[in-house]
Write a protein that holds these residues in place. Structure first.
Motif, PDB file in Angstrom:
ATOM      1  N   HIS B  61       0.743  -1.192   0.179  1.00  0.00           N
ATOM      2  CA  HIS B  61       0.072  -0.134  -0.286  1.00  0.00           C
ATOM      3  C   HIS B  61       0.806   1.518  -0.031  1.00  0.00           C
ATOM      4  O   HIS B  61       0.182   2.367  -0.492  1.00  0.00           O
ATOM      5  N   VAL B 121     -14.229  -3.989   3.194  1.00  0.00           N
ATOM      6  CA  VAL B 121     -13.523  -3.732   4.314  1.00  0.00           C
ATOM      7  C   VAL B 121     -12.105  -3.193   4.649  1.00  0.00           C
ATOM      8  O   VAL B 121     -11.961  -2.113   5.309  1.00  0.00           O
ATOM      9  N   ARG B 122     -11.498  -3.452   3.805  1.00  0.00           N
ATOM     10  CA  ARG B 122     -10.158  -2.704   3.536  1.00  0.00           C
ATOM     11  C   ARG B 122     -10.111  -1.585   2.445  1.00  0.00           C
ATOM     12  O   ARG B 122      -9.680  -0.760   2.685  1.00  0.00           O
ATOM     13  N   LEU B 125     -11.575   1.712   3.291  1.00  0.00           N
ATOM     14  CA  LEU B 125     -10.447   2.329   4.218  1.00  0.00           C
ATOM     15  C   LEU B 125      -9.791   3.644   3.297  1.00  0.00           C
ATOM     16  O   LEU B 125      -9.378   4.551   4.020  1.00  0.00           O
ATOM     17  N   TYR B 126      -9.488   3.156   2.054  1.00  0.00           N
ATOM     18  CA  TYR B 126      -8.495   3.964   1.423  1.00  0.00           C
ATOM     19  C   TYR B 126      -9.234   4.800   0.274  1.00  0.00           C
ATOM     20  O   TYR B 126      -8.501   5.077  -0.663  1.00  0.00           O
TER      21      TYR B 126
END
Lengths: 250, 250, 250, 250, 250, 250
Positions: B61, B121-122, B125-126
């Motif tokens: 990331h 879910v992830r 976040l971004y």
């Protein structure tokens, strides 16, 4: 003797090792098939700890390669656990004095030579034949002291005199650092090369093997020619990134 | 567009990717700094599963590299989990028919185009900025269909016609296997090269990008010259062992 | 200076940190987006060890938050491993004397100031620009000594005089414990507040930053007003359970 | 008293424990239902570390069995982490002197008796009722010193006199090793049996419990008859392989 | 009946559940002590897979909270593994037809009702008393069908008629998505509220329990008042970040 | 032939296997030294998944024991991954028809017999000698169909006729379950024994090996005498708990 690296050393055969910094049994077993005589799980600077070392050792077991590990510090707890996990040899960083060398050997050897505690949980699984692991371990396991500080060089004779030190092993980056030089490998400074010659002379006199870490095969050959019996070249992650960069730049 | 690879594709810029077979965030972040435009976590043939993919994605990331994953099979469950974990793109093996391509797209896209279930879910976040992840995901995520069987070649026009397939991607070893040839890369058989030319022509006609997996930079360049917009070269563990063998042979 | 927290300290900017007790890269990256200036992986009291710290650091890397870790004890092995893993700063518990502070700094700094061994396996991956990691690490990394015993308070001037201690950090529960008081946070006892005032005065005189751990934002503001440059508030698992209890009681 | 084993000891009830060498919560919970009064996670010789111990403790929690752990060395860092993880008791190997016993107790007890640092991250989760964990921990937790060297036997009275040592625990293999005998269990040498009798007499005089590790139930019964209040018999992996060998030989 | 949630349902007692998205036994056991009646390991959208679910279940076991899991897809393999791991209940996403509901029940029930394969490796460990796990499992385990698509609403009577469906469970974000609305929770659109009312009426007529996922306690209370017997509120990571943001903004 | 179990089968040598339910390389390597001819990682009912299977296979590799795995369901994705990980054989549960048997073989075999995708990431590491893995895999790997339902018995001839099924394997508990009997091993019901005789007769006629799972060595001997060529006896965790209970009851 079942330890393939100790056998090579006993027969004055040269050896080439490398490092396992990646905490992965899969990379360990892959490296095991590339031709090195031994592989060192690096719990000091690698992304390794006790459990990843065990996984690497389990994966190495099927292959005729010596299993070693570098402990993060000269502590009896982790030295014992590393040997119990089936290491053929222990590499301890930053040995600078007779007392430190003696502590290392005592931690690595069963009584009467040392104080290693009994309980070879993996190591004992793999003792075939009539002798038990405990009866032969003190003879089989390699104890390797890194000489990588000015202090270690100054005290080299005292260190070499400690019974049970099988090999010294030069760490060129830290050695340079301790002398005010940059932390590089494959060094050309005359004062460093003079130290290497001195260490070779004194270890030969003491009947102790000498090894050194290098970055390139060419420098490895030069060091073997100079008198080192073994070298370690590079590390898993370094091989990967070096080759990947070449491809990515296509 | 936040997907760096989809942006390259939109601008007809060539790209070079590689594979992550080692289940390790440390090797993933190391590979991320070697210069590739994208890295593919291989849950089909690599030593990877969902949790190791998440760890690799977390490590990637921080780096300006596209994150992709190949799923082990054309199943909605793992396709959704992979996108929820933050993949920029999904690669699905063995697409052989319009129905399989349609199932892939439906699993990868939110309604109304598909049936992907909400819960990034992830990935969620971004999503910086005013638009939510769910509002842009269908446009941002890449869906890549592997053409690696005779059936896939035969049905290529039907596959290319499925809305939402961003790229086809040739798997030379399985393609050869399905035609009775050995499973090798960087092939020279005229009938295979003719298939590549055919796939390039049909995908260009359909406005779909084409990529191919290769073993060497030289063959990658040849494929780019032939008309493929992107290639993948090698894999983490292959780079490591190739370079290590050279050193060990010193 | 690339260390975001050291830069804040150099500019006398206040900072708010928090703790990572959960051994999960997913919670680490989630906490990284909640607004704290730094996050501390707690290997002393958290459910954390070396490998979970590495995973947390990998997940934090994409975010503009300082990465710190508290080591379980003042030992060179784990201090070196923590910095090699890419920590912006080390927090060492229970510093009670000049000798302990000196040992901490020596373990954390390369020669000539200290004896940290070379091998920044992850840290070195992330040094962009012309200077190498090893050339700047001694200036970049934060060394933070916890003052949390009566002994530490008594010896505060000796501790502050050790070159390389960037900040002291008050641990209120252990400080109270060592004085025969219950192990609570956000204390109101006059003798404790007098100690805080004394520590602030002495650290200011020594040019060393002071921080303190607190339970609530309100007490954090009070401590910042009192003169502490930074606070840490709560911890991941504490936030989770506090909010969950409110919902579960609906 | 909530510690089931300390309660047994207080009531002079005999107890039978065993060892967890396998780093698996599944084997831990399976062993928890076989009838032992306590199970010991072995971080010294088992394939265990801090994280696997936590997993084992979590799995043991549902069962009325005491949770203990052996630390790899007499170090405050890991002793504190083990208790914070919810251990009912700490077993420390190789206690040979009053100073070592005192260091062990100080690491295991909160002030004023010791210097254990506050932060019982799992342990504190499980304190039901009006008293907090910190208020009762010093009374609840067991501190067990292994006597397994000649030095430990020689200094037994000094060790037993250290306030806070709840039990001594004989390690027969290391004890034999330190006396020049082979490292075996269930010993018959008269000089060893005399040592056992001596240790039982001195510990009884000091009001300290005595335990011993054995290989077989028969020898366990003999030791209980001789005066030991508790024994540990075998280990998870040993039970597994012994029974499997019988079946495989069918 | 040993399933605490099925017992509540049988007694028409309201229940409040929450979600475990973090792959950590430590957060699971922490959530277990916050007051919810049940916790759901989310293998569909959470950072969870089979092994992390097992770890969460092991940690939950000591607490009087029901253990559930959502599977990523309606597949017999993972449904069986989840029940074998000791789940009190299975939640299956995206049930849209009688055939899908029937497949779910068949996968979850032993013969003669279903085709679940025998081998309750963890579940069987925990059956105390005279009845074996296999004899009572079909009665004890909860099977919960998510209604979260227009198709599921349209076919609700057929789904409710499948013997063995214990509860329906509304997923508001996917339900909205499937109807062309944004994927939000705690919805106010009249057509959605009308659907909720319809589902409650039909499930009541069929004697099947109804639950719904919500974001806030206030909306949960409203749904309970409307007729849902149970709600799930939020998730571990959402609680953590919500509370952390408040503190970080101090 | 390099597959030790297939070689035994070819030579009509009896074999005794056992199960690995514990997700641990350490228990796998310990079981490997107890004398079984093969060990089966159970991804269906064991606490195993893909990554734990890989770890077990890595640990088994050093030992002359066949490595097998049971997949959770008849799905090409996991069958391919299992073989890529180096399995000597695949066991598929619940084969009830010719179509299911054919799907199993197709997933397990490379073209032209099947559709297994190329990429033997671990398996390919271990092909010594002149032939590549891909050239020999179809001949080397074992495909084993579990017959454990009434349907499987009814369709046995069709199943046995599918080219590539090397062995049938009786699962007595599920077989009983599917016939309305309790799910027990080592059965004595005449109708079950008649089925066994029928399966033996039909498989002999088809030239296919037959195996059966049993609980005890005595019943294993009886089954071998009856005509089964191989049995599996018990499982790692069962051996452990059985022996531990005996000791704990001392």
């Amino acid at each position: 003797m079942n330890n393939p690296l100790k056998r090579r050393f006993a027969q004055k055969q040269k050896a080439t090792l490398s490092w396992l910094l990646i905490p992965s049994a899969f990379t360990a077993e892959s490296m095991a098939q590339t031709g090195f005589d031994g592989l060192i799980v690096d719990m000091q600077h690698g992304v390794q700890d006790y459990q990843s070392m065990v996984a690497c050792f389990q994966a190495l077991h099927a292959h005729p390669v010596a299993r070693l590990a570098r402990v993060p510090a000269n502590e009896a707890g982790i030295i014992g656990k590393t040997l119990d996990a089936g290491a053929h040899g222990i590499i301890c960083p930053m040995i600078g004095s007779e007392a430190e060398a003696e502590a290392l050997v005592r931690a690595a050897k069963y009584p009467p030579r040392g104080t290693r505690s009994n309980g070879p949980v993996r190591a004992g699984l793999y003792t075939y034949g009539p002798s038990s692991y405990q009866a032969t371990a003190n003879d089989e396991t390699l104890v390797i002291a890194m000489i990588e500080t000015k202090q270690g060089v100054d005290n080299i004779d005292d260190i070499l005199a400690v019974p049970g030190i099988d090999s010294i092993y030069v760490g060129p980056t830290d050695l340079g650092f301790s002398m005010g030089l940059p932390p590089i490998l494959d060094r050309e400074e005359p004062e460093i090369l003079a130290i290497y010659a001195h260490l070779l002379k004194r270890s030969a006199a003491a009947g102790v093997v000498a090894g050194i870490h290098v970055a390139t095969p060419a420098y490895a050959r030069r060091m073997l020619d100079m008198g080192f019996l073994w070298t370690s070249i590079g590390a898993d992650v370094a091989y990967m990134t070096a080759a990947a960069k070449v491809a990515a730049a296509c």
